[in-house]
Design a protein around this motif. Structure first.
Motif, short mmCIF file in Angstrom:
data_model
loop_
_atom_site.label_atom_id
_atom_site.label_comp_id
_atom_site.label_asym_id
_atom_site.label_seq_id
_atom_site.Cartn_x
_atom_site.Cartn_y
_atom_site.Cartn_z
N SER A 1 -3.48 -3.60 -2.71
CA SER A 1 -2.61 -4.78 -2.71
C SER A 1 -3.39 -6.05 -3.02
O SER A 1 -2.89 -6.96 -3.68
CB SER A 1 -1.89 -4.92 -1.37
N SER A 2 -4.64 -6.11 -2.55
CA SER A 2 -5.47 -7.28 -2.85
C SER A 2 -5.75 -7.38 -4.34
O SER A 2 -5.73 -8.46 -4.93
CB SER A 2 -6.80 -7.19 -2.09
N ASN B 1 0.82 -1.21 0.00
CA ASN B 1 0.00 0.00 0.00
C ASN B 1 0.86 1.27 0.00
O ASN B 1 0.59 2.22 -0.73
CB ASN B 1 -0.93 -0.01 1.22
N GLU C 1 -6.18 -1.09 1.63
CA GLU C 1 -5.78 -2.49 1.51
C GLU C 1 -6.28 -3.13 0.22
O GLU C 1 -5.70 -4.09 -0.28
CB GLU C 1 -6.32 -3.27 2.71
#
Length: 283
Positions: free
Chosen positions: A202-203, A86, A199
């Protein structure tokens, strides 16, 4: 010195960026349109073409530049492992936009309407990464070749020098702008080092990649923390791990929280902490 585990473990953003850069470079190479990329005075103050600006961020102008550029991007995945995906996404955006702004200012000052002054490629990101590489990555080995002293970091510097001089003035300019962008990030201008994307970023990048481009996924961080053996810590005062020790372990690919916990148990001994973490991963 190494970039941690091979492959793209804990570096999904780097993986996606490298894939995009390689695909765009191959596409424009097949089309024979390398000469249409890059930044010129006309692109800034004449006929504005947003697609050219975006493509020029990702696409290299030749195969040698692509090879050296992707090699450096791949090595610098160590920084994504250190600060997390992130925050590293913020570093990418800040480096690219800041270096692009500096390039526009340079083109405006040079005022040459006929020359293509800036070569395409993610030079801003690559050379911005040399700033934390210089300050934060320690030298682990030194050696001599014909009375010249080298270190394990020398190969990265030589690859960067080759890329910097690959198109002479057209590559030196974006390279210097990238170094300035990295310096501004390190100076924490506008408290940029505290910023991070949600978040979700990044996912998303963890799923947006080719399966063959990465190594097997590492165990989730919570499992590593849970599996770290509990050594007796009574009768001795807990020692707060140093940031340098944590950074060293994170650069090897370990999760930051796991690294800190292992260092506490190892009383800030990096070698012992490494063994603890490796033992935990083997369970």
């Amino acid at each position: 010195m190494n970039g941690g585990p091979s492959g793209f473990t804990n570096a999904p953003v780097t993986r996606a960026f490298i894939i995009a850069s390689a695909l765009f470079t191959i596409f424009f190479g097949i089309q024979g349109r390398y000469n249409t990329l890059g930044l010129s005075y006309q692109d800034v103050f004449g006929k504005f073409r947003i697609w050219k600006w975006i493509m020029s961020i990702f696409s290299f102008s030749s195969t040698p530049e692509l090879m050296f550029g992707l090699y450096l991007l791949y090595y610098f995945r160590v920084f994504e492992r250190q600060i997390g995906s992130n925050k590293y996404s913020v570093f990418i955006v800040f480096s690219i936009l800041t270096s692009l702004l500096l390039e526009v200012l340079a083109v405006a000052l040079l005022k040459d309407p006929t020359a293509n002054l800036v070569t395409p490629g993610p030079y801003g990101l690559i050379f911005a990464s040399f700033v934390p590489f210089f300050f934060d990555i320690p030298v682990s080995t030194r050696f001599r070749v014909f009375s010249f002293l080298f270190s394990d970091k020398s190969f990265i510097y030589l690859a960067g020098l080759q890329l910097l001089l690959s198109s002479w003035k057209r590559s030196i300019l974006p390279g210097l702008c990238g170094i300035l962008a990295g310096s501004l990030y390190r100076l924490n201008v506008f408290y940029i080092r505290k910023a991070k994307f949600p978040e979700l970023i990044s996912s998303f990048f963890s799923r947006f990649s080719l399966p063959s481009m990465g190594s097997p996924r590492a165990a989730p961080a919570r499992n590593v923390v849970r599996n770290v053996p509990s050594y007796p810590t009574h009768q001795m005062e807990a020692i707060e791990p140093s940031e340098d020790s944590i950074t060293t372990l994170v650069s090897m690919g370990f999760d930051r929280n796991s690294a800190r916990q292992a260092l506490v148990q190892a009383r800030n001994d990096v070698n012992v902490a490494t063994n603890i973490l490796l033992e935990a991963q083997s369970h």
